[in-house]
Design an enzyme around this catalytic site. Structure first.
Site, PDB file in Angstrom:
ATOM      1  N   ILE A  39      -6.921 -27.627   4.367  1.00 33.43           N
ATOM      2  CA  ILE A  39      -6.136 -26.618   3.737  1.00 33.43           C
ATOM      3  C   ILE A  39      -7.025 -25.423   3.777  1.00 33.43           C
ATOM      4  O   ILE A  39      -8.273 -25.521   3.657  1.00 33.43           O
ATOM      5  CB  ILE A  39      -6.166 -26.980   2.324  1.00 33.43           C
ATOM      6  CG1 ILE A  39      -5.352 -28.113   2.108  1.00 33.43           C
ATOM      7  CG2 ILE A  39      -5.701 -25.685   1.403  1.00 33.43           C
ATOM      8  CD1 ILE A  39      -5.139 -28.590   0.245  1.00 33.43           C
ATOM      9  N   CYS A  74       0.765  -1.039   0.053  1.00 35.61           N
ATOM     10  CA  CYS A  74       0.003  -0.006  -0.054  1.00 35.61           C
ATOM     11  C   CYS A  74       0.915   1.309  -0.129  1.00 35.61           C
ATOM     12  O   CYS A  74       0.398   2.423  -0.304  1.00 35.61           O
ATOM     13  CB  CYS A  74      -0.914  -0.028   1.221  1.00 35.61           C
ATOM     14  SG  CYS A  74      -2.015  -1.275   1.250  1.00 35.61           S
TER      15      CYS A  74
END
Length: 570
Positions: free
Chosen positions: A277, A42
């Site tokens: 997962i 950012c």
């Protein structure tokens, strides 16, 4: 427990650090295909612009820190090429090109997103740049400094695009922006985005809306851009800021359930369709807090929260992700634009009943030096009053108001709660009636029937014989510009000129002033004298947001476009 994490930056790095804090015994391996494990993407535009002068400040955490402080096995320049869910292994290509397998007990996928590159002829030119990583940033700085670029075209008017417009301008470049939609900043509603476009043009940025690129042509050191409108533009380089696409290919190849635009589907514990997962960050499909609908939100804040939820779940702490609001903020030259929750476009698409208000209060007490006017739009459920979203634009104090309303949305508070919120007040910081309170007051007055509201965009749907427009500003303000067909009676003269309105007893009197305050007073007077009156929310200032050409004209827009196109490349 052996935890393998694929990808660094916000989601992966946060997952690794959180996992070590929860377990000293776990074996934690983090694979990152690049050379930076965690960096502040950012902050990249501001490093390009020179506000962040030391690029090392962008390195949030180094591999050395992760190894020494957290005892995490960090493997840079290591690409995970496949996942074998049956054997619970990942295949990896290391920095030397060698391939090997690594087993896991639990796996977190944080592969992020990549810049969208539309299939436009010539888009593979080296002069077509994007900004997602530190090497991307280095290429842009090189184009500016070593190649002596002086003219750039930004394609895409979203957050990254406009941040780059400002920072390229800061570096002395001539800059323009092209957006295929009819507005910049798609998360904002059209009339709010008009304020952002106005700020760009006030800073001599040419803006093309409803425009597309047909082709790029490498001119040897520069690039010629052919637009759908038939115009061509010569620039030194193009900055492509057309959004990002989830990098879900690895998950898709392994047979996990996939969602919007190739994103990974997860539940509220960030668990994929495989119980061992998990997935976090820009690669995953998330749900909106306000209504539960699926969406993509490529923001660092949600990624960090998702990482915490995933790791907590893996280590037995019952935590659930409660959705995203899309709280976002951007500086565009002298203004700040911020938003949270649902916008009006989305509410329309969801066919959800909603109300809205526009207010234009000062950021702090008007008598204290440095007071600036802001524009605040608040959206709420018309049946329950629950706050659904907000957008705010102005020079100062914008983040404070959107953050307050963001928390109100999370707490499922109502417009009445906004009117009653107790917020900090001292003349340098706010007013005894904060802008958040004002928005609540206006909405509550409408809901309680004290002063009904209407909106400029609703007038086109009405029969003009059913209402008249009453402008309650001074005659000087009125002569400086007014809505077509409006009658002018200043608010302080209303009581003495009621006879002029007698012919309209059978019509509704729709009242406006500059921002909605004087017209509210005028409306109360008229109601007490038996007239049907409604206040047009936000007044003439909001009218100009809906009709910018009527208020400011097109001359400057055309001049900026012609000037940018007419500057020959030497």
């Amino acid at each position: 427990m052996k935890l393998v994490i694929i990808g660094g930056v916000a989601g992966g790095a946060a997952s690794a650090a959180r996992a070590r804090r929860l377990s000293e015994d776990a074996e934690i391996i983090l694979f990152e295909r690049g050379e930076y494990i965690s960096f502040a993407n950012c902050g990249l535009p501001y490093c390009v612009g020179g506000e962040i002068k030391n690029r090392s400040m962008l390195l949030v955490a180094t591999p050395q820190l992760f190894r020494q402080r957290f005892r995490i096995d960090v493997r840079l320049k290591s690409l995970v090429t496949s996942i074998n869910r049956e054997r619970k292994t990942v295949s990896v290509t290391g920095p030397d090109g060698g391939a090997y397998e690594e087993s896991y007990d639990k796996l977190i996928i944080s592969t992020g997103a990549e810049p969208a590159r539309p299939p436009i002829p010539g888009i593979d030119s080296p002069q077509i740049l994007s900004l997602r990583t530190i090497p991307d940033m280095d290429r842009i700085i090189e184009a500016i400094e070593k190649k002596n670029a002086r003219k750039a075209l930004v394609i895409g008017g979203g957050f990254i695009g406009l941040e780059m417009v400002e920072n390229l301008k800061r570096r002395g470049l001539e800059v323009a922006v092209i957006e295929m939609l009819d507005q910049v900043m798609p998360p904002f509603d059209h009339e709010m985005a008009a304020l952002i476009r106005n700020e760009l043009e006030n800073n001599n940025i040419a803006v093309w809306l409803n425009e597309r690129v047909n082709a790029f042509e490498d001119t040897g050191g520069g690039v010629r851009v052919a637009l759908q409108s038939g115009r061509t533009i010569d620039v030194d380089f193009v900055l492509l800021a057309t959004g990002v696409v989830p990098e879900g290919e690895l998950a898709g190849k392994s047979g996990l359930r996939m969602g919007i635009r190739g994103s990974i589907v997860v539940d509220d514990r960030m668990k994929t369709s495989d119980p061992d997962i998990y997935a976090v960050g820009d690669a995953v499909q998330v749900f909106r807090f306000a209504d539960g609908s699926s969406t993509l939100i490529p923001l660092a804040g949600p990624a960090a929260k998702e990482a915490r939820v995933a790791v907590n779940t893996i280590f037995g702490i019952d935590t659930r992700f409660r959705g995203v609001q899309g709280s976002s903020i951007c500086r565009v030259f002298g203004i700040t634009a911020a938003c949270t929750g649902l916008n009006e476009k989305t509410l329309r698409s969801l066919a959800q009943p909603y109300g809205k208000v526009y207010v234009h209060p000062a950021n702090h007490a008007g008598y204290y030096p440095g007071a600036y006017q802001m524009t605040l739009k608040v959206l709420y459920n018309k049946n329950t009053g629950v706050v659904l979203g907000a957008q705010c634009i102005g020079p100062d104090g914008i983040d404070k108001r959107i953050d307050v309303i963001s928390m109100a949305i999370q707490a499922k508070m109502t417009i009445r709660d906004l009117s009653e919120a107790e917020l900090c007040y001292a003349p340098p910081f706010g007013s005894s009636k904060d802008p958040v309170n004002f928005a609540g007051y206006v909405a509550v007055n409408d809901e309680d029937g004290v002063m009904p509201l209407t909106h400029w965009d609703q007038l086109d749907e009405r029969n003009p014989d059913d209402f008249i427009l009453l402008d309650t500003r001074t005659s000087m303000e009125y002569n400086g510009g007014h809505a077509p067909g409006a009658v002018n009676i200043p608010v302080d003269a209303i009581r003495n000129r009621l006879d002029e309105l007698e012919p309209y007893r059978d019509r509704e009197i729709l009242i406006y002033c500059a921002t909605g305050v004087r017209s509210h007073v005028a409306g109360c007077i008229l109601k007490h004298h038996g007239f049907r009156a409604a206040n047009i929310s936000g007044g003439y200032r909001t009218y100009c947001q809906f009709h910018p050409k009527a208020c400011t004209g097109e001359t400057k827009i055309q001049e900026l476009q012609e000037s940018f196109c007419g500057t020959p490349r030497q």
